[in-house]
Enzyme design. Structure first.
Site, PDB file in Angstrom:
ATOM      1  CG  HIS A  34      -1.879  -1.071   1.357  1.00 40.10           C
ATOM      2  ND1 HIS A  34      -1.755  -2.103   2.248  1.00 40.10           N
ATOM      3  CD2 HIS A  34      -3.034  -1.304   0.678  1.00 40.10           C
ATOM      4  CE1 HIS A  34      -2.792  -2.912   2.133  1.00 40.10           C
ATOM      5  NE2 HIS A  34      -3.581  -2.469   1.183  1.00 40.10           N
ATOM      6  CD  GLN A 150      -9.207  -4.276  -6.565  1.00 38.56           C
ATOM      7  OE1 GLN A 150     -10.028  -4.736  -5.784  1.00 38.56           O
ATOM      8  NE2 GLN A 150      -8.099  -3.686  -6.140  1.00 38.56           N
ATOM      9  CB  VAL A 173       5.674  -4.691  -2.436  1.00 42.18           C
ATOM     10  CG1 VAL A 173       6.837  -4.786  -1.449  1.00 42.18           C
ATOM     11  CG2 VAL A 173       5.590  -3.287  -3.038  1.00 42.18           C
TER      12      VAL A 173
HETATM   13  O1  PAF Z   1      -7.919  -3.688  -3.288  1.00 40.52           O
HETATM   14  C1  PAF Z   1      -8.575  -3.352  -2.289  1.00 40.52           C
HETATM   15  O2  PAF Z   1      -8.064  -3.157  -1.186  1.00 40.52           O
HETATM   16  C2  PAF Z   1     -10.088  -3.170  -2.420  1.00 40.52           C
HETATM   17  O3  PAF Z   1     -10.634  -4.089  -3.300  1.00 40.52           O
HETATM   18  C3  PAF Z   1     -10.479  -1.730  -2.812  1.00 40.52           C
HETATM   19  C4  PAF Z   1      -9.944  -1.371  -4.183  1.00 40.52           C
HETATM   20  C5  PAF Z   1      -9.948  -0.740  -1.779  1.00 40.52           C
HETATM   21  C6  PAF Z   1     -12.006  -1.601  -2.862  1.00 40.52           C
HETATM   22  O4  PAF Z   1     -12.590  -1.906  -1.630  1.00 40.52           O
END
Ligand code: PAF
Length: 277
Positions: A34, A150, A173
């Protein structure tokens, strides 16, 4: 750094911030993957916002919504240290108030692989992301390459609904042994954690086979399967990264994808045959 709990607070807080504005959507339990999204957003945008919201709409009834790791205080501290200007952290009743009835159906790309194993998952992801995009109105939104399907779903949604923002995909990562960072890795017990790099080894074996001249998809996937040994495969394949349909014949544009269960934890990962996404 400000913390906003409602769309109105977000809009008020961001109204005077400089553009371009980058958004890093998260479900919290932040790890270095993240923070790599935030770092990239900071390099490319004058202002960076992040969201923390564990989205019930993308979890099935038998999935881990209730036990999904939550670490709000340490997440906020990490985002502050990383230079984020605003964190949007709504509660469920704010995101989905009584009477909420609209959803975004992402179409065929959302029905395969993860979509088949998790019915409704990508509908939930697409719906919450459209809401986040509508609230924050970013110029760019940042997502990790690990969640490649996604990304494919959201590319479709952004293009089809004319959302007018750029999706930026940031490389996965990994731990030193190849395991992709994931908030769900905390579920692995020590033996499962020791086994988990088999998933990445399997994907690397597929990529090596194709780069080494293998042109048959089934045979390439079989090379991956051999590297998985007796791990509990959910799927292993080579797909077109935009449509997530199986790629036959194989091409450099292909993406090796895989999912394996380690105990009750199912991990996903992918590795591009050619250039990264
Ligand atoms: O990848 C994630 O953490 C989730 O799917 C997201 C994109 C924040 C949507 O809830």
């Amino acid at each position: 750094m400000r913390i906003a709990r409602t769309p109105a607070e977000v809009r008020e807080a961001l109204a005077s911030e400089e553009r371009p504005l980058g958004l890093v959507p998260t479900m919290g339990a932040l790890h270095a993957g993240h923070l790599a999204l935030v770092t990239r957003a900071r390099e490319e945008c004058r202002t960076v916002a992040a969201s923390i919201f564990v989205n019930p709409l993308q979890f099935g009834p038998a999935e881990d919504f209730a036990r999904y790791p939550r670490a709000f205080e340490s997440d906020v501290a990490a985002l502050r240290d990383a230079g984020v200007a605003l964190v949007y952290a709504p509660d469920v009743a704010t995101m989905y108030p009584a009477g909420f009835a609209t959803a975004v159906d992402p179409g065929p790309v959302g029905a395969l692989y993860e979509g088949a194993l998790r019915p409704g998952h990508f509908r939930g992801v697409a719906t919450v992301c459209v809401k986040l995009f509508a609230t924050v109105a970013p110029d760019r939104a940042y997502f990790g390459a690990k969640d490649a399907q996604q990304v494919a779903v959201l590319r479709r949604v952004v293009a089809d609904l004319d959302l007018g923002l750029e999706l930026v995909v940031v490389p996965t990562v990994r731990e030193a042994d190849g395991l992709a960072l994931s908030s769900r890795n905390v579920y692995l017990d020590p033996p499962q954690r020791a086994d988990a790099p088999a998933l990445h080894r399997a994907l690397a074996a597929i990529v090596d086979a194709v780069r080494g001249g293998e042109t048959d998809r089934e045979r390439a996937v079989a090379c991956g399967r051999a590297a998985l040994a007796d791990a509990d495969e959910a799927y292993l394949d080579v797909v077109d990264p935009l449509t997530f349909t199986p790629l036959d014949p194989l091409a450099a544009s292909g993406l090796a994808i895989g999912s394996v269960r380690f105990g009750t934890t199912r991990l996903i990962d992918n590795e591009p045959i050619g250039e990264a996404l």
